[in-house]
Scaffold this motif. Structure first.
Motif, mmCIF file in Angstrom:
data_model
loop_
_atom_site.group_PDB
_atom_site.id
_atom_site.type_symbol
_atom_site.label_atom_id
_atom_site.label_comp_id
_atom_site.label_asym_id
_atom_site.label_seq_id
_atom_site.Cartn_x
_atom_site.Cartn_y
_atom_site.Cartn_z
ATOM 1 N N THR A 1 0.829 -1.209 0.000
ATOM 2 C CA THR A 1 0.000 0.000 0.000
ATOM 3 C C THR A 1 0.863 1.259 0.000
ATOM 4 O OG1 THR A 1 -1.622 -1.235 1.286
ATOM 5 C CG2 THR A 1 -1.921 1.132 1.191
ATOM 6 N N ASN A 2 1.934 1.233 0.789
ATOM 7 C CA ASN A 2 2.809 2.404 0.870
ATOM 8 C C ASN A 2 3.568 2.658 -0.424
ATOM 9 O OD1 ASN A 2 3.438 3.859 3.722
ATOM 10 N ND2 ASN A 2 2.423 1.915 3.987
ATOM 11 N N MET A 3 3.847 1.579 -1.156
ATOM 12 C CA MET A 3 4.634 1.745 -2.382
ATOM 13 C C MET A 3 3.855 2.417 -3.515
ATOM 14 S SD MET A 3 7.323 -1.369 -2.612
ATOM 15 C CE MET A 3 6.215 -2.745 -2.400
ATOM 16 N N VAL A 4 2.571 2.634 -3.304
ATOM 17 C CA VAL A 4 1.776 3.420 -4.263
ATOM 18 C C VAL A 4 2.451 4.784 -4.466
ATOM 19 C CG1 VAL A 4 -0.431 4.675 -4.464
ATOM 20 C CG2 VAL A 4 -0.424 2.267 -3.829
ATOM 21 N N ALA A 5 3.122 5.266 -3.406
ATOM 22 C CA ALA A 5 3.767 6.585 -3.464
ATOM 23 C C ALA A 5 4.871 6.663 -4.528
ATOM 24 C CB ALA A 5 4.329 6.944 -2.098
ATOM 25 N N PHE A 6 5.394 5.532 -4.983
ATOM 26 C CA PHE A 6 6.399 5.565 -6.061
ATOM 27 C C PHE A 6 5.798 6.168 -7.336
ATOM 28 C CE2 PHE A 6 8.872 2.008 -3.956
ATOM 29 C CZ PHE A 6 10.030 2.761 -3.781
ATOM 30 N N TRP A 7 4.529 5.877 -7.552
ATOM 31 C CA TRP A 7 3.870 6.347 -8.776
ATOM 32 C C TRP A 7 2.970 7.552 -8.510
ATOM 33 C CZ3 TRP A 7 4.944 1.322 -7.583
ATOM 34 C CH2 TRP A 7 5.772 0.649 -8.488
ATOM 35 N N MET A 8 2.468 7.646 -7.308
ATOM 36 C CA MET A 8 1.593 8.781 -6.960
ATOM 37 C C MET A 8 2.050 9.366 -5.622
ATOM 38 S SD MET A 8 -2.210 7.457 -8.015
ATOM 39 C CE MET A 8 -2.242 5.993 -7.015
ATOM 40 N N PRO A 9 3.147 10.132 -5.628
ATOM 41 C CA PRO A 9 3.716 10.620 -4.365
ATOM 42 C C PRO A 9 2.725 11.419 -3.515
ATOM 43 C CG PRO A 9 5.101 11.223 -6.246
ATOM 44 C CD PRO A 9 3.871 10.620 -6.809
ATOM 45 N N GLU A 10 1.778 12.074 -4.177
ATOM 46 C CA GLU A 10 0.812 12.907 -3.447
ATOM 47 C C GLU A 10 -0.278 12.069 -2.779
ATOM 48 O OE1 GLU A 10 0.410 16.526 -3.468
ATOM 49 O OE2 GLU A 10 2.526 16.446 -3.984
ATOM 50 N N ASN A 11 -0.409 10.812 -3.243
ATOM 51 C CA ASN A 11 -1.569 10.037 -2.804
ATOM 52 C C ASN A 11 -1.248 8.826 -1.934
ATOM 53 O OD1 ASN A 11 -3.439 11.717 -4.164
ATOM 54 N ND2 ASN A 11 -2.775 10.785 -6.084
ATOM 55 N N GLY A 12 -0.060 8.823 -1.358
ATOM 56 C CA GLY A 12 0.309 7.719 -0.482
ATOM 57 C C GLY A 12 -0.654 7.590 0.679
ATOM 58 N N TRP A 13 -1.022 8.725 1.252
ATOM 59 C CA TRP A 13 -1.935 8.721 2.402
ATOM 60 C C TRP A 13 -3.337 8.284 1.979
ATOM 61 C CZ3 TRP A 13 -3.378 7.742 6.857
ATOM 62 C CH2 TRP A 13 -4.470 8.346 7.474
ATOM 63 N N ALA A 14 -3.745 8.714 0.771
ATOM 64 C CA ALA A 14 -5.082 8.348 0.275
ATOM 65 C C ALA A 14 -5.182 6.825 0.131
ATOM 66 C CB ALA A 14 -5.356 9.035 -1.055
ATOM 67 N N ALA A 15 -4.117 6.215 -0.400
ATOM 68 C CA ALA A 15 -4.117 4.756 -0.577
ATOM 69 C C ALA A 15 -4.200 4.058 0.777
ATOM 70 C CB ALA A 15 -2.867 4.333 -1.325
ATOM 71 N N GLN A 16 -3.489 4.586 1.753
ATOM 72 C CA GLN A 16 -3.535 3.981 3.095
ATOM 73 C C GLN A 16 -4.920 4.125 3.718
ATOM 74 O OE1 GLN A 16 -0.499 4.042 6.030
ATOM 75 N NE2 GLN A 16 0.976 4.928 4.640
#
Lengths: 283, 262
Positions: A180-195
């Motif tokens: 879930t945290n690695m989403v930030a590799f592609w969407m740095p702004e949305n790491g928290w949203a994914a979590q």
């Protein structure tokens, strides 16, 4: 090279272990940096138990009442067991990975002679150790205060089974959180949203953390059995309560181990791809 | 009047800033929206299936309990729309940015409380308002019930404001916001079900001391014609007292602000 899989300095095994024990120790001490913050986190956990306790206590006011296969003792044991297992399984420092990726702090860690996966696992263990100590004290005090009828499991196989499933749940949650945290590799702004979506909503509800999953119709429960989430909290508690029998425990074991293996390979694959995409922005 | 106009203009500007900042985060916006709707559906299923198991709750039938749940969702979303800025207040204090707010010719509490709207919850609020109107119609309310319901929803907003003021004031003193606000949200979640289902003393504590019952249960009961005049009057008094005490506590906390981070 960013794409190096393991940034481990070759040393003797005991030195390696010492290194991660030191990380665990430092991380443990860091938890006390904002003491009031930690106290409020634990207060929140206690309040959640109070809320769940009074809700189910009201519904099961009649001691002979059985709803969704639970009597009063079993549902209140469920509430207390969730408090305890949650503090072991769901407490983790790896929630910070997304932030490190988006602000470029990850670069600092990649340059150090530590294995990124082991580093975060050590930090997660420190968080779990601290939380489990407090959860133990809180569970004991809440028991003294509320005096709930508690279901005590005496069958050894159920007790051992519950412990094994909790240990598997720790690994399962680690990989889920990491991905879930690695989403930030592609969407740095949305790491928290994914979590928020995966951990805060999907995991919270489908792990049985908010309510026991038995309240859903049987068809839905069959689907939940093939998803990883119920093996984080709900299934270990069901094993303890004796609500699942031998064949079901074996099937659960196969499913959860299958998920751990699949998520392990998925984690390493996403990690390697993510590093190729990582530009160390913010550094 | 001139002052009110000034604050409306400032508020409009703050909303515009939030909107323009959020329009650049379309994917994040979508993920949060999906998450919030999923939470609504899952918590709703919990309410529904609990009722299937228990048949009725404290004498309320399925339609009534679902209306309590929808009212809870509406009021919770309204709180998010107006007071979302509170969630980022800790960062403002620890980075020293609070000094900049203090030095501006605008009421500090106004800026802290209403400085950032949650535009995702603007969408969910409209949705929940629609579901409340749709489901509420099934309960065949009279005009007095609808007017009282609207007034009591406004009263709930005052209580939410008071809770958020207490949280930010505590944040100034302790630098802790994140868990305190989530404790408020957890306690608020008790209002998914009517407070009447809880036993004493929990019922009284969560009606008068931490007035979740007044905030979430009384409006729905008023629409159903089940709230007495006495309870309605007490509801308005409690919100007024709570707001007064929270503003006093804010003043107390502000005097203890040391500006240590700037």
């Amino acid at each position: 090279m960013w794409s190096e899989r393991f940034l481990v300095v070759k040393k003797n095994p005991s030195m390696k272990l010492q290194k991660y024990l030191m990380i665990l120790k430092i991380s443990f001490l860091q938890e006390f940096a904002y003491r009031f913050n930690f106290v409020m986190w634990r207060v929140r956990n206690v309040i959640q138990v109070f809320i769940a306790f009074y809700f189910w206590d009201t519904l099961f006011a009649d001691p002979g009442k059985v709803i969704f296969g639970y009597d009063r003792a079993k549902i209140l044991t469920y509430v207390f067991a969730i408090l305890f297992i949650r503090s072991i399984v769901l407490s983790a420092r790896a929630v910070d990975i997304a932030g490190q990726i988006s602000n470029g702090e990850l670069s600092n860690l990649l340059l150090k002679p530590v294995n990124f996966f082991k580093y975060w696992f050590a930090r997660d263990l420190s968080s779990k150790a601290l939380n489990v100590v407090f959860a133990f004290i809180e569970t004991f005090l809440l028991y003294l205060l509320l005096r709930p009828p508690i279901f005590l499991q005496t069958t050894l196989i159920n007790l051992i089974g519950a412990i094994v499933f909790v240990l598997l749940a720790i690994l399962l949650f680690y990989f889920l959180l990491f991905i879930t945290n690695m989403v930030a590799f592609w969407m740095p702004e949305n790491g928290w949203a994914a979590q928020f979506l995966i951990i805060g909503i999907v995991t919270e509800f489908f792990s049985g953390g908010v309510f026991p999953l038995n309240i859903f119709p049987e068809g839905a429960q069959v689907v939940f059995g093939y998803l990883p989430f119920q093996y984080l909290l709900y299934f270990p508690v069901q094993v303890y309560l004796g609500n699942v029998a031998g064949a079901e425990i074996t099937r659960g074991f196969v499913v959860v181990v299958g998920w751990i293996v699949a998520l392990y390979f998925l984690t390493t694959k996403i990690w390697l791809r993510g590093l190729k995409n990582y530009a160390s922005e913010g550094r | 009047m001139k002052k009110l106009k000034k604050y409306l203009v400032v508020w409009g500007l703050m909303i515009r800033n939030v909107l323009s900042a959020n329009l650049n985060k379309k994917v994040g916006f979508l993920i949060f929206f999906i998450g919030k709707m999923l939470r609504f559906v899952l918590a709703g299923l919990f309410v529904f299936y609990t009722l299937q198991g228990t048949k009725s709750l404290a004498g309320y039938d399925t339609d009534q309990v679902i209306f309590f749940y929808l009212t809870y969702m509406l009021i919770d979303a309204l709180g998010q729309v107006f007071f979302r800025n509170v969630y980022s207040f800790r960062q403002i204090v620890v980075t020293g940015s609070f000094d900049l707010i203090l030095s501006k010719p605008v009421n500090t509490l106004f800026r802290v409380l209403l400085g950032g709207m949650d535009i995702i919850d603007m969408g969910t609020t409209i949705f929940f308002l629609g579901t409340v109107v749709w489901w509420g119609a099934r309960l065949s309310p009279n005009s007095a019930g609808i007017i009282l319901y609207s007034l009591l929803i406004f009263n709930s907003l005052i209580i939410i404001a008071a809770f958020h003021i207490l949280v930010v004031a505590l944040g100034i003193i302790t630098l802790e916001i994140d868990h305190t606000i989530m404790i408020y949200r957890d306690i608020e979640s008790m209002g998914r079900f009517p407070i009447d289902i809880y036993k004493e003393p929990i019922k009284s504590i969560f009606t008068f001391i931490i007035p979740i019952g007044i905030m979430l249960t009384v409006p729905a009961k008023a629409l159903m014609g089940l709230a007495t005049a006495q309870v309605i009057v007490v509801s308005f008094i409690v919100s007024g007292v709570l707001l007064f005490l929270s503003i006093k506590f804010w003043g107390f906390a502000l005097k203890r602000y040391t500006s240590a981070s700037s």
